[in-house]
Design a protein around this motif. Structure first.
Motif, short mmCIF file in Angstrom:
data_model
loop_
_atom_site.label_atom_id
_atom_site.label_comp_id
_atom_site.label_asym_id
_atom_site.label_seq_id
_atom_site.Cartn_x
_atom_site.Cartn_y
_atom_site.Cartn_z
N ASN A 1 1.26 27.07 -18.68
CA ASN A 1 1.24 27.86 -17.45
C ASN A 1 0.53 27.01 -16.40
N VAL A 2 1.21 26.72 -15.30
CA VAL A 2 0.67 25.79 -14.31
C VAL A 2 0.65 26.43 -12.94
N GLU A 3 -0.33 26.00 -12.12
CA GLU A 3 -0.44 26.45 -10.73
C GLU A 3 -0.53 25.25 -9.81
N PHE A 4 0.24 25.30 -8.74
CA PHE A 4 0.13 24.33 -7.65
C PHE A 4 -0.45 25.07 -6.45
N ASN A 5 -1.47 24.50 -5.85
CA ASN A 5 -2.08 25.11 -4.68
C ASN A 5 -2.49 23.99 -3.74
N ILE B 1 2.40 27.71 -6.00
CA ILE B 1 3.48 27.83 -6.99
C ILE B 1 2.85 28.16 -8.34
N LEU B 2 3.37 29.17 -9.00
CA LEU B 2 2.96 29.51 -10.37
C LEU B 2 4.18 29.43 -11.27
N MET B 3 4.09 28.62 -12.31
CA MET B 3 5.15 28.51 -13.31
C MET B 3 4.58 28.87 -14.68
N LYS B 4 5.32 29.69 -15.42
CA LYS B 4 4.90 30.10 -16.76
C LYS B 4 5.87 29.57 -17.80
N LYS B 5 5.29 29.22 -18.95
CA LYS B 5 6.07 28.78 -20.12
C LYS B 5 6.99 27.61 -19.79
N VAL B 6 6.41 26.52 -19.29
CA VAL B 6 7.17 25.30 -19.02
C VAL B 6 6.64 24.18 -19.90
N HIS B 7 7.48 23.17 -20.09
CA HIS B 7 7.10 21.97 -20.83
C HIS B 7 8.13 20.88 -20.53
N PRO B 8 7.68 19.65 -20.27
CA PRO B 8 6.28 19.20 -20.12
C PRO B 8 5.69 19.64 -18.78
N ILE B 9 4.50 19.13 -18.47
CA ILE B 9 3.85 19.50 -17.21
C ILE B 9 4.69 18.99 -16.04
N PRO B 10 5.08 19.85 -15.13
CA PRO B 10 5.95 19.44 -14.02
C PRO B 10 5.18 18.77 -12.88
N SER B 11 5.93 18.13 -12.02
CA SER B 11 5.41 17.62 -10.74
C SER B 11 6.33 18.10 -9.64
N THR C 1 2.82 16.26 -5.81
CA THR C 1 1.58 16.81 -6.34
C THR C 1 1.75 17.24 -7.78
N LEU C 2 0.67 17.14 -8.54
CA LEU C 2 0.58 17.68 -9.89
C LEU C 2 -0.13 19.02 -9.84
N PRO C 3 -0.04 19.81 -10.89
CA PRO C 3 -0.68 21.14 -10.86
C PRO C 3 -2.19 21.05 -10.67
N SER C 4 -2.73 22.04 -9.94
CA SER C 4 -4.18 22.12 -9.77
C SER C 4 -4.82 22.81 -10.96
N LYS C 5 -4.04 23.64 -11.68
CA LYS C 5 -4.53 24.31 -12.88
C LYS C 5 -3.46 24.23 -13.96
N VAL C 6 -3.91 23.94 -15.18
CA VAL C 6 -3.00 23.84 -16.32
C VAL C 6 -3.62 24.57 -17.51
N LYS C 7 -2.85 25.46 -18.12
CA LYS C 7 -3.31 26.17 -19.31
C LYS C 7 -2.18 26.18 -20.32
N LYS C 8 -2.47 25.74 -21.56
CA LYS C 8 -1.44 25.69 -22.60
C LYS C 8 -1.46 26.96 -23.42
N ASP C 9 -0.25 27.51 -23.63
CA ASP C 9 -0.07 28.73 -24.42
C ASP C 9 0.91 28.40 -25.54
N GLU C 10 0.41 28.17 -26.74
CA GLU C 10 1.22 27.72 -27.88
C GLU C 10 1.94 26.43 -27.50
N LEU C 11 3.27 26.48 -27.39
CA LEU C 11 4.03 25.26 -27.11
C LEU C 11 4.17 24.97 -25.61
N PHE C 12 3.87 25.94 -24.76
CA PHE C 12 4.21 25.83 -23.35
C PHE C 12 2.97 25.83 -22.46
#
Length: 274
Positions: free
Chosen positions: A178-182, A142-152, A165-176
């Motif tokens: 980008n998270v990946e679940f794998n 799962i790839l989600m872009k521009k979300v807040h807060p970090i989802p589960s 599960t929580l995201p395996s990768k998290v990257k912050k872009d300004e206020l939001f």
């Protein structure tokens, strides 16, 4: 004395202050600012005192006495605790700007800051899903872009809860974010069944996947859900290619026709000479 008091009363200053009506604010939805005043109610409002909203990215007048200057973006109304302005389709461009409400000679100004009290929810254009079920192993990406807060996210198969599960990768872009679940999970009961993925972003729950899948037993079958394809654009491109091809074919046929016509004229000329 009573008459003098009634004459002075409209000019007595009152304390006013605007506040966000509801937290957290949700990007993409409407956000209301309420200007509270100790002397203003729906029933006893002094209509001789002008109600005005200023501010926004362009630092302009937003509304006067309930009349909006830009109804597509701002709406103004009288509330139980004062008067308000609603910012439609709230976006990042609306924050960190001064907003000022005035009631007669009284006014209050402050910057619209949201600290960490905000949510940004996933949309079809900002997510990508991929899942496979092979030889009893369920793989989910799962790839989600521009979300807040970090989802589960939680995963269920055949109405059986598998894991959260929580995201395996998290990257912050300004206020939001980008998270990946794998994730991969061994499924005990093989065959076909209902498959669901439920994700929580702040206070909102989303069913990202709700479908029926089968164990492919080694077949190369991937389930992909991506942003919708613009079929209209694809059709227009195909028609344009067909049109260009038809024009090119017509030009070739015309040239061949002219060539053979010239050949026939040459033969006729030779026969006349003989």
């Amino acid at each position: 004395m009573l008459v003098l008091l009634l004459m002075i009363l409209p000019f007595i200053n009152c304390t006013i202050k605007w506040e966000i009506s509801e937290l957290p604010v949700v990007f993409g939805r409407d956000v209301k600012l309420i200007c509270n005043t100790s002397a203003l109610t729906v029933k006893s409002m002094n209509t001789t005192r002008r109600r005005t909203w200023f501010g926004g990215p362009d630092h302009k007048i937003l509304s006067v006495d309930g009349v909006s200057f830009d109804p597509s973006k701002y709406l103004s109304e009288i509330n139980d605790n004062g008067f308000s302005v609603t910012i439609k389709h709230f976006s990042i461009e609306d924050i960190n700007h001064e907003y000022r409400c005035s009631y007669g000679f009284d006014e209050y100004s402050n910057s619209l800051s949201i600290d960490d009290n905000y949510e940004s929810n996933p949309t079809n254009q900002k997510q990508e899903l991929n899942y496979t079920l092979r030889y009893g192993t369920l793989n989910v990406y799962i790839l989600m872009k521009k979300v807040h807060p970090i989802p589960s996210c939680s995963i269920c198969f055949k109405d059986t809860y598998l894991l959260s599960t929580l995201p395996s990768k998290v990257k912050k872009d300004e206020l939001f974010y980008n998270v990946e679940f794998n994730t991969s999970h061994k499924v005990e009961h093989l065959g076909c069944g209902a498959f669901k993925v439920l994700c929580i972003v702040g206070s909102t729950k989303y069913i990202l996947i709700d479908t029926h899948i089968c164990d492919t037993q080694g077949n190369n079958t991937d389930y992909n859900i991506k942003a919708p394809v613009d079929r209209t654009s694809t059709l227009m491109i195909s028609l344009f290619i067909l049109f260009v091809g038809a024009v090119f074919l017509g030009i070739v046929l015309l040239l061949l026709h002219l060539f053979f016509k010239c050949q026939n004229k040459s033969l006729d000329s030779e026969n006349d000479i003989c």
